[in-house]
Design a protein around this motif. Sequence first.
Motif, PDB file in Angstrom:
ATOM      1  N   LEU A  63      56.967  90.234 -20.172  1.00  0.00           N
ATOM      2  CA  LEU A  63      58.215  90.776 -19.612  1.00  0.00           C
ATOM      3  C   LEU A  63      58.173  92.295 -19.553  1.00  0.00           C
ATOM      4  CD1 LEU A  63      61.113  88.683 -21.207  1.00  0.00           C
ATOM      5  CD2 LEU A  63      60.231  88.586 -18.891  1.00  0.00           C
ATOM      6  N   SER A  92      64.479  78.496  -8.343  1.00  0.00           N
ATOM      7  CA  SER A  92      63.945  79.102  -9.566  1.00  0.00           C
ATOM      8  C   SER A  92      64.985  79.247 -10.668  1.00  0.00           C
ATOM      9  CB  SER A  92      63.327  80.463  -9.262  1.00  0.00           C
ATOM     10  OG  SER A  92      64.321  81.377  -8.850  1.00  0.00           O
ATOM     11  N   THR A  93      66.250  79.042 -10.342  1.00  0.00           N
ATOM     12  CA  THR A  93      67.283  79.131 -11.372  1.00  0.00           C
ATOM     13  C   THR A  93      67.576  77.776 -12.005  1.00  0.00           C
ATOM     14  OG1 THR A  93      69.020  78.856  -9.709  1.00  0.00           O
ATOM     15  CG2 THR A  93      68.394  81.113 -10.290  1.00  0.00           C
ATOM     16  N   TRP A  98      60.300  76.472 -13.852  1.00  0.00           N
ATOM     17  CA  TRP A  98      59.150  77.267 -14.286  1.00  0.00           C
ATOM     18  C   TRP A  98      58.139  76.444 -15.080  1.00  0.00           C
ATOM     19  CZ3 TRP A  98      58.402  81.461 -11.678  1.00  0.00           C
ATOM     20  CH2 TRP A  98      59.485  82.120 -11.114  1.00  0.00           C
ATOM     21  N   PHE A 123      53.256  87.074 -15.448  1.00  0.00           N
ATOM     22  CA  PHE A 123      54.644  87.300 -15.063  1.00  0.00           C
ATOM     23  C   PHE A 123      54.811  87.164 -13.553  1.00  0.00           C
ATOM     24  CE2 PHE A 123      52.844  91.595 -14.911  1.00  0.00           C
ATOM     25  CZ  PHE A 123      53.305  92.079 -13.699  1.00  0.00           C
ATOM     26  N   ARG A 157      64.560  89.619 -11.199  1.00  0.00           N
ATOM     27  CA  ARG A 157      64.390  88.685 -12.310  1.00  0.00           C
ATOM     28  C   ARG A 157      62.907  88.658 -12.650  1.00  0.00           C
ATOM     29  NH1 ARG A 157      67.481  84.512 -11.125  1.00  0.00           N
ATOM     30  NH2 ARG A 157      66.117  83.817  -9.466  1.00  0.00           N
ATOM     31  N   THR A 159      60.087  86.922 -14.903  1.00  0.00           N
ATOM     32  CA  THR A 159      59.810  85.714 -15.669  1.00  0.00           C
ATOM     33  C   THR A 159      58.418  85.843 -16.265  1.00  0.00           C
ATOM     34  OG1 THR A 159      61.157  84.431 -14.118  1.00  0.00           O
ATOM     35  CG2 THR A 159      59.712  83.196 -15.599  1.00  0.00           C
ATOM     36  N   ARG A 161      55.406  84.189 -18.848  1.00  0.00           N
ATOM     37  CA  ARG A 161      54.887  82.949 -19.454  1.00  0.00           C
ATOM     38  C   ARG A 161      53.685  83.302 -20.313  1.00  0.00           C
ATOM     39  NH1 ARG A 161      50.733  79.337 -18.935  1.00  0.00           N
ATOM     40  NH2 ARG A 161      51.240  77.155 -19.287  1.00  0.00           N
ATOM     41  N   GLN A 174      62.786  85.074 -19.530  1.00  0.00           N
ATOM     42  CA  GLN A 174      63.251  85.789 -18.347  1.00  0.00           C
ATOM     43  C   GLN A 174      64.112  86.969 -18.749  1.00  0.00           C
ATOM     44  OE1 GLN A 174      65.309  82.900 -15.875  1.00  0.00           O
ATOM     45  NE2 GLN A 174      63.510  82.715 -14.587  1.00  0.00           N
ATOM     46  N   SER A 175      64.073  87.979 -17.903  1.00  0.00           N
ATOM     47  CA  SER A 175      64.991  89.107 -18.067  1.00  0.00           C
ATOM     48  C   SER A 175      65.451  89.537 -16.680  1.00  0.00           C
ATOM     49  CB  SER A 175      64.308  90.271 -18.795  1.00  0.00           C
ATOM     50  OG  SER A 175      63.296  90.837 -18.001  1.00  0.00           O
ATOM     51  N   THR A 176      66.578  90.190 -16.635  1.00  0.00           N
ATOM     52  CA  THR A 176      67.094  90.718 -15.379  1.00  0.00           C
ATOM     53  C   THR A 176      67.032  92.233 -15.456  1.00  0.00           C
ATOM     54  OG1 THR A 176      68.578  88.838 -15.186  1.00  0.00           O
ATOM     55  CG2 THR A 176      69.086  90.739 -13.833  1.00  0.00           C
TER      56      THR A 176
END
Length: 179
Positions: A63, A92-93, A98, A123, A157, A159, A161, A174-176
Amino acid sequence: MKNMNYRKKIGSQRGMTLIVGLIMVLLMTVVGMAAIRGSGMQELMAGNMRDRNLAFQSAEAALREGEEVLTGATIPAFDNTVTGYYAAIDGSTSTGYWDTYNWDAGSVRTDIGVKKVASQPQFVIEEVVSTTTINAADGSAVDFASSLDTEDTVFYRVTGRAEGGTADAVVILQSTYKR
């Protein structure tokens, strides 16, 4: 006569002490086996927790790498032409999207060198919302002068992994990010 009474007592013994002793040894064996099994299970749980923690820390690093891309003076185009940088991805939401995403083909694999993990973290960055906001002073009404002072705000956004020490421990975070 004493000797004869002694022999009589020995001859009348039926071996109860032996039976009680064997039962006690059996109970101690069962307790010992339960302790060994319990400590083995605790060792497995500790290993799994370590594996999950490695995956979590590695996903956090992914992230931060994605957010670092967004802090640059120039950022890649989010028009689905560059791998890992997309306009908002349909679905994706939703929960589980994911988990089934093709991470090997559609993400950026970092080269940050996280140690003791099965693979380096990855990411994906999505450009999700682009809005125009009016910057008015806090608590003031929007007037004509403040409507001229507009600013484009874009939300992304990120994401990430990552896998832990084994490929079985996977964490997706995830982060915004607002730019």
